[in-house]
Design a protein around this motif. Structure first.
Motif, short mmCIF file in Angstrom:
data_model
loop_
_atom_site.label_atom_id
_atom_site.label_comp_id
_atom_site.label_asym_id
_atom_site.label_seq_id
_atom_site.Cartn_x
_atom_site.Cartn_y
_atom_site.Cartn_z
N UNK A 87 9.01 -31.10 74.68
CA UNK A 87 8.31 -30.30 73.68
C UNK A 87 6.81 -30.57 73.59
N UNK A 88 6.41 -31.85 73.63
CA UNK A 88 4.98 -32.14 73.45
C UNK A 88 4.19 -31.64 74.67
N UNK A 89 4.74 -31.92 75.86
CA UNK A 89 4.06 -31.47 77.08
C UNK A 89 3.97 -29.95 77.10
N UNK A 90 5.02 -29.31 76.62
CA UNK A 90 5.03 -27.84 76.59
C UNK A 90 3.85 -27.32 75.77
N UNK A 91 3.69 -27.89 74.58
CA UNK A 91 2.61 -27.43 73.69
C UNK A 91 1.24 -27.70 74.30
N UNK A 92 1.09 -28.88 74.92
CA UNK A 92 -0.21 -29.21 75.53
C UNK A 92 -0.51 -28.23 76.67
N UNK A 124 4.00 -23.36 68.45
CA UNK A 124 3.63 -22.59 69.65
C UNK A 124 2.46 -21.66 69.32
N UNK A 125 2.57 -21.00 68.18
CA UNK A 125 1.50 -20.08 67.78
C UNK A 125 0.20 -20.86 67.58
N UNK A 126 0.31 -22.03 66.94
CA UNK A 126 -0.89 -22.86 66.71
C UNK A 126 -1.50 -23.34 68.03
N UNK A 163 9.66 -15.59 59.52
CA UNK A 163 9.10 -16.32 58.38
C UNK A 163 8.18 -17.45 58.83
N UNK A 164 8.40 -17.94 60.06
CA UNK A 164 7.64 -19.10 60.53
C UNK A 164 6.28 -18.74 61.13
N UNK A 165 6.14 -17.53 61.67
CA UNK A 165 4.88 -17.19 62.37
C UNK A 165 4.31 -15.84 61.95
N UNK A 166 3.02 -15.71 62.17
CA UNK A 166 2.42 -14.39 61.93
C UNK A 166 2.11 -13.67 63.25
N UNK A 167 2.19 -14.38 64.38
CA UNK A 167 1.98 -13.70 65.67
C UNK A 167 3.19 -12.79 65.95
N UNK A 168 3.02 -11.82 66.85
CA UNK A 168 4.15 -10.93 67.15
C UNK A 168 5.35 -11.66 67.75
N UNK A 169 6.52 -11.08 67.55
CA UNK A 169 7.76 -11.65 68.09
C UNK A 169 8.46 -10.59 68.94
N UNK A 170 8.88 -11.01 70.14
CA UNK A 170 9.75 -10.14 70.94
C UNK A 170 11.10 -10.82 71.04
#
Ligand SMILES: Cc1cc2nc3c(=O)[nH]c(=O)nc-3n(C[C@H](O)[C@H](O)[C@H](O)COP(=O)(O)O)c2cc1C
Length: 334
Positions: A87-92, A124-126, A163-170
């Motif tokens: 998870x951490x590597x993914x975000x980086x 992820x959005x952040x 509810x968790x994000x404001x970016x678009x979701x597919x």
């Protein structure tokens, strides 16, 4: 000059071709080559619920089956050892890629139940994800669970990510709902901005030598586009959100068919694994040439012109036309 731009999930893409979640995207240089070759966006491989809940997941068997794919991939076989990053590597990695590329980078979450892990969508959005692709992967094998319950889980999950994000979701879905059009509509109502049609589930196989059940992962073939093609054409008229086509898209012709059926974006993984990132340019050239030859201004104008709602024969996509198909088949023998 053909205008290849398209709107997908509220994002403006410079071309309709998206590299769907797959191993090539795990390398910055590959992602850059895809951008240079004309990709409109790329989707990172999925972060799996199991990885987020347990912080680790044994993907060994799957990665071993990838090794068997190499002959299929005709010499273009990326290193799969670090395919599923932690998870951490993914975000980086996401942050690096989103910061380094001009095209949108979408992150993918794969799971089937709600819970705290869903909050990962926000991280992820952040980290720069332009949108979240939610791959709901579920084999509904429990006979005590009715279809309505399975559907409710999907909808709840979409609501939680919303509810968790404001970016678009597919939402990347499979083709196995009893009422696909209804379910598609409800997923959009639950907060999805678009659907990715269809997920290609891994099908296990039996190894007759070892008498074990093994996961298999084969690249798709062009024959497979017809299932998503039919549903893109039907859903175009019913679904308010965006539609992306995936599974079996290998050539410019396949891309054009999906656009005419009503896809806002068209995704490729197998074809890129076979032919490499630069293949995107070849496909786009073919799309551009065909549109120009037929006098289209661009993708938006062609989009959906043969969907069920707009095409000349609305029943064609619903007809289970065996009689017609059989007559053309048998006429080959006269
Ligand atoms: C090696 C490999 C890895 C994949 N990994 C993911 C993944 O992590 N998440 C996901 O949603 N889809 C994944 N997919 C599915 C692809 O994104 C795509 O939907 C599918 O292969 C069908 O498209 P295609 O016919 O263009 O290959 C993977 C496919 C392949 C072949």
């Amino acid at each position: 000059m053909i205008d290849l731009r398209t709107r997908y999930l509220g994002l403006e893409l410079r071309t309709p071709l998206i590299a769907s979640a797959g191993p090539l995207q795990t390398k910055v240089d590959m992602a850059q080559r895809m951008q240079e070759a004309g990709a409109g966006a790329i989707v990172l491989p999925s972060m799996f619920e199991e990885q987020l809940v347990h912080e680790s997941m044994d993907l060994h068997a799957l990665l071993e089956s990838w090794a068997d794919l190499s002959p299929e991939a005709e010499g273009f076989s990326p290193d799969m050892h670090d395919y599923n990053l932690g998870p951490r590597t993914y975000l980086e990695y996401l942050e690096t890629l989103a910061g380094g590329l001009d095209i949108p980078v979408l992150a993918s979450l794969n799971g089937s139940s709600g819970g705290g892990w869903v909050g990962y969508a926000r991280r992820m959005a952040d980290s720069g994800a332009a949108a979240i692709e939610l791959n709901v992967y579920q084999v509904a094998a429990d006979p005590s669970v009715p279809g309505t319950e399975v559907e409710r889980r999907y909808l709840d999950l979409v609501g939680e990510v919303r509810a968790a994000v404001s970016v678009p979701i597919a939402v990347k879905i499979g083709p196995y709902f009893s009422s696909m059009a209804h379910m598609a509509m409800r997923l959009i109502e639950a907060g999805a901005d678009g659907l990715v049609v269809f997920n290609r589930f891994l099908q296990p196989d039996i190894d007759l030598e070892t008498l074990t059940v093994v996961p298999t992962l084969h690249l798709s073939t062009r024959e497979e586009i017809r299932l998503p093609l039919r549903w893109i054409a039907i859903l175009r008229g019913h679904v308010a959100g965006s539609l992306a086509a995936t599974t079996g898209v290998h050539t410019a012709e396949d891309v054009l068919k999906m656009i005419l059926a009503g896809a806002d974006a068209v995704m490729m993984t197998s074809a890129l694994l076979k032919n490499g990132p630069e293949y995107l340019r070849l496909v786009l050239d073919g799309v551009e040439l065909w549109l120009a030859e037929r006098g289209y201004e661009g993708v938006e104008q062609a989009k959906g012109s043969l969907s069920q709602r707009s095409g000349p024969d609305p029943s064609a996509f619903e007809r289970a036309n065996y009689m017609e198909a059989l007559s053309t088949y048998s006429s080959r023998f006269h």
